[in-house]
Enzyme design. Sequence first.
Site, PDB file in Angstrom:
ATOM      1  N   THR A 115      27.932  45.800  58.188  1.00  0.00           N
ATOM      2  CA  THR A 115      28.418  46.796  57.234  1.00  0.00           C
ATOM      3  C   THR A 115      27.321  47.834  57.017  1.00  0.00           C
ATOM      4  O   THR A 115      26.137  47.509  57.123  1.00  0.00           O
ATOM      5  CB  THR A 115      28.735  46.143  55.879  1.00  0.00           C
ATOM      6  OG1 THR A 115      27.533  45.519  55.412  1.00  0.00           O
ATOM      7  CG2 THR A 115      29.819  45.111  56.002  1.00  0.00           C
ATOM      8  N   GLU A 151      34.945  44.957  57.363  1.00  0.00           N
ATOM      9  CA  GLU A 151      35.400  43.578  57.114  1.00  0.00           C
ATOM     10  C   GLU A 151      36.863  43.369  57.484  1.00  0.00           C
ATOM     11  O   GLU A 151      37.342  42.241  57.513  1.00  0.00           O
ATOM     12  CB  GLU A 151      35.226  43.224  55.626  1.00  0.00           C
ATOM     13  CG  GLU A 151      33.792  42.984  55.196  1.00  0.00           C
ATOM     14  CD  GLU A 151      33.097  44.253  54.731  1.00  0.00           C
ATOM     15  OE1 GLU A 151      33.496  45.361  55.162  1.00  0.00           O
ATOM     16  OE2 GLU A 151      32.154  44.145  53.939  1.00  0.00           O
ATOM     17  N   LYS A 190      32.754  55.355  34.101  1.00  0.00           N
ATOM     18  CA  LYS A 190      33.309  54.655  32.926  1.00  0.00           C
ATOM     19  C   LYS A 190      32.983  55.463  31.686  1.00  0.00           C
ATOM     20  O   LYS A 190      31.860  55.459  31.209  1.00  0.00           O
ATOM     21  CB  LYS A 190      32.752  53.240  32.853  1.00  0.00           C
ATOM     22  CG  LYS A 190      33.252  52.446  34.057  1.00  0.00           C
ATOM     23  CD  LYS A 190      32.761  51.023  34.089  1.00  0.00           C
ATOM     24  CE  LYS A 190      33.363  50.313  35.286  1.00  0.00           C
ATOM     25  NZ  LYS A 190      32.417  49.898  36.300  1.00  0.00           N
ATOM     26  N   TRP A 234      38.469  54.714  32.866  1.00  0.00           N
ATOM     27  CA  TRP A 234      37.907  55.020  34.182  1.00  0.00           C
ATOM     28  C   TRP A 234      38.293  56.427  34.648  1.00  0.00           C
ATOM     29  O   TRP A 234      39.447  56.844  34.507  1.00  0.00           O
ATOM     30  CB  TRP A 234      38.433  54.019  35.224  1.00  0.00           C
ATOM     31  CG  TRP A 234      37.846  52.645  35.098  1.00  0.00           C
ATOM     32  CD1 TRP A 234      37.000  52.200  34.117  1.00  0.00           C
ATOM     33  CD2 TRP A 234      38.057  51.545  35.975  1.00  0.00           C
ATOM     34  NE1 TRP A 234      36.670  50.891  34.339  1.00  0.00           N
ATOM     35  CE2 TRP A 234      37.309  50.456  35.464  1.00  0.00           C
ATOM     36  CE3 TRP A 234      38.797  51.348  37.136  1.00  0.00           C
ATOM     37  CZ2 TRP A 234      37.285  49.203  36.093  1.00  0.00           C
ATOM     38  CZ3 TRP A 234      38.776  50.106  37.755  1.00  0.00           C
ATOM     39  CH2 TRP A 234      38.025  49.046  37.240  1.00  0.00           C
TER      40      TRP A 234
HETATM   41  P1  AMP Z   1      33.107  51.003  56.530  1.00  0.00           P
HETATM   42  O1  AMP Z   1      33.095  49.525  56.499  1.00  0.00           O
HETATM   43  O2  AMP Z   1      31.789  51.611  56.855  1.00  0.00           O
HETATM   44  O3  AMP Z   1      34.212  51.521  57.372  1.00  0.00           O
HETATM   45  O4  AMP Z   1      33.408  51.481  55.026  1.00  0.00           O
HETATM   46  C1  AMP Z   1      34.562  51.060  54.352  1.00  0.00           C
HETATM   47  C2  AMP Z   1      34.742  51.857  53.085  1.00  0.00           C
HETATM   48  O5  AMP Z   1      34.943  53.245  53.366  1.00  0.00           O
HETATM   49  C3  AMP Z   1      35.971  51.464  52.309  1.00  0.00           C
HETATM   50  O6  AMP Z   1      35.785  50.302  51.545  1.00  0.00           O
HETATM   51  C4  AMP Z   1      36.199  52.709  51.460  1.00  0.00           C
HETATM   52  O7  AMP Z   1      35.363  52.723  50.320  1.00  0.00           O
HETATM   53  C5  AMP Z   1      35.779  53.829  52.380  1.00  0.00           C
HETATM   54  N1  AMP Z   1      36.948  54.439  53.026  1.00  0.00           N
HETATM   55  C6  AMP Z   1      37.432  54.207  54.250  1.00  0.00           C
HETATM   56  N2  AMP Z   1      38.503  54.984  54.496  1.00  0.00           N
HETATM   57  C7  AMP Z   1      38.716  55.720  53.388  1.00  0.00           C
HETATM   58  C8  AMP Z   1      39.680  56.707  52.997  1.00  0.00           C
HETATM   59  N3  AMP Z   1      40.632  57.114  53.823  1.00  0.00           N
HETATM   60  N4  AMP Z   1      39.579  57.234  51.765  1.00  0.00           N
HETATM   61  C9  AMP Z   1      38.611  56.852  50.917  1.00  0.00           C
HETATM   62  N5  AMP Z   1      37.674  55.944  51.219  1.00  0.00           N
HETATM   63  C10 AMP Z   1      37.720  55.374  52.442  1.00  0.00           C
END
Ligand code: AMP
Length: 541
Positions: free
Chosen positions: A185, A330, A438, A443
């Site tokens: 991650t 994940e 917050k 929120w």
């Molecule tokens: P990653 O594991 O690096 O792909 O990051 C995942 C995170 O990216 C998710 O938990 C979201 O917080 C954010 N994310 C992915 N796609 C979107 C989207 N279309 N809009 C907003 N946040 C997103």
Amino acid sequence: MLGLMQDWPLLCHRIIDHAAIQHGERPVVTRSVEGPIHTTNYAQIRTRALKVAQRLDRDGIKLGDRVATLAWNTWRHLECWYGILGIGAIYHTVNPRLFPEQICWIVNHAEDRMMFVDLTFLPILEKNAHGLKTIERYVVLTDAAHMPKTTLKNAVSYEEWIAEADSDFAWKSFDENTAAGMCYTSGTTGNPKGVLYSHRSNVLHAFMASLPDAKGIAARDVVLPVVPLFHANCWSLAFSTPLTGASLILPGARLDGPSIYELLDKYKVTFTAGVPTVWLALLQELEKTGGKLPYLKRIVIGGSASPRAMTQKFQDNYGVEVIHAWGMTEMSPLGSLCTMKPEYAALTGEAKLDIQMKQGHPPFGVEMKITDDSGKPLPWDGKTFGRLKVRGPAVARRYFKDDSEILDKEGFFDTGDVATMDPHGYMQITDRSKDVIKSGGEWISSIDLENLAVGHPKVAEAAVIGVQHPKWDERPLLVIVLKKDQKASKDEILAFMQGKIAKWWMPDDVAFVEEIPHTATGKILKTELRERFKDYRLPVQ
Ligand code: AMP
């Protein structure tokens, strides 16, 4: 009583077998790291992946061993993936945009035994090789003619290395739950966490990803994955494209607007996918040159929220349908895609865009719920927001070498995102749980404010963070990067937002900056912004 059907383990390399048999001649075109365009096809990719498998086997790489790749999207990288998978070893895609210390940490934690590396990254690797404790050999993804002198241990050029194999080799056979791939991650806090995909999860996820209401790729499509193989399992495109038999165009190291446009146009790409920053560069290029996108039909935008103005421009100015998508490492990574169910299919204009601001609905294989902090499910009314939790065969149940429990009692994984669900099952991210503001016990969604602010014609990028407030705990501060050569005042920006959001959501202040910090996968690095503005005093009324 058990069913009486054949036992046919869901193994990833069966995908490249299928592509080679059914779609063997389909072109796989790459802008090579060395420069020229290179063309091959699925049949040749499979033959050379078999050589990779044969060579790895001869080098003593065994079932369960991790093999790293530090590489762009190229045909050689794809061959490595399938070659590694085909002997039951584990491809570990490392993100080259991470800091060298993070790369060392990840490689050591994964205990990678070998590394396939592109020419681009040799200098940085050579400088840091002493920190990579477990790598026994580096294979440089080039040929003998381009192979530079290098101090890397046992380094060899890829083409010379596989030339020692003849592809007279059979894939190994093993249980479908065997580990297949690994991706850490991007972690904005603490150490990155290793996500370990299985053959079964990757194959099921590739089916899911290919459904008509997901990416809907067909053999007649031409697919350009701008999203790198090292970003969240390449959003499944390294699997779902050969699975469906679509042609593949790989951009190599050049992801800038003009280079991407050239590939889209020259190879008549019909489907592409990537993060908003890449599409911003493409739109700028199109606006500058007057270029058109006559072949492109669908574009998946994900990784961060797709700004409304971006979705609108692609659809109205260029006739390209935008599919907003959400997922995470994940989840292999797809969680939801915003394609139109019949309830919304007739919408046009602003009403359609309202729906497209949502991240969409999950395909079969992803279950979702939203809950409050105590775990109580919240209603799907499109307004109530809560913690977004997911369950499915391609969702992580643990991290690599980490015993922490990450699932709730019902087996759901807390995504760390905050979202609403509407009555038709469409999910909309309102924030990361860490980023939500917050204010007085309520929120405020930082993403909603950011989306609104980037709609202002002078704003290039916006980020909203919570800043301490004596009365309300936190209040929103809007941080803005203006477009080149533009000037704007705080009042002008706030006046633009007035009336479009609840009054108490209005940012208390606007800070103009030259640049907003990003993570290695292009997300706004809010931890750093919060740090930068930690002593910021809001103008208290
Ligand atoms: P990653 O594991 O690096 O792909 O990051 C995942 C995170 O990216 C998710 O938990 C979201 O917080 C954010 N994310 C992915 N796609 C979107 C989207 N279309 N809009 C907003 N946040 C997103």
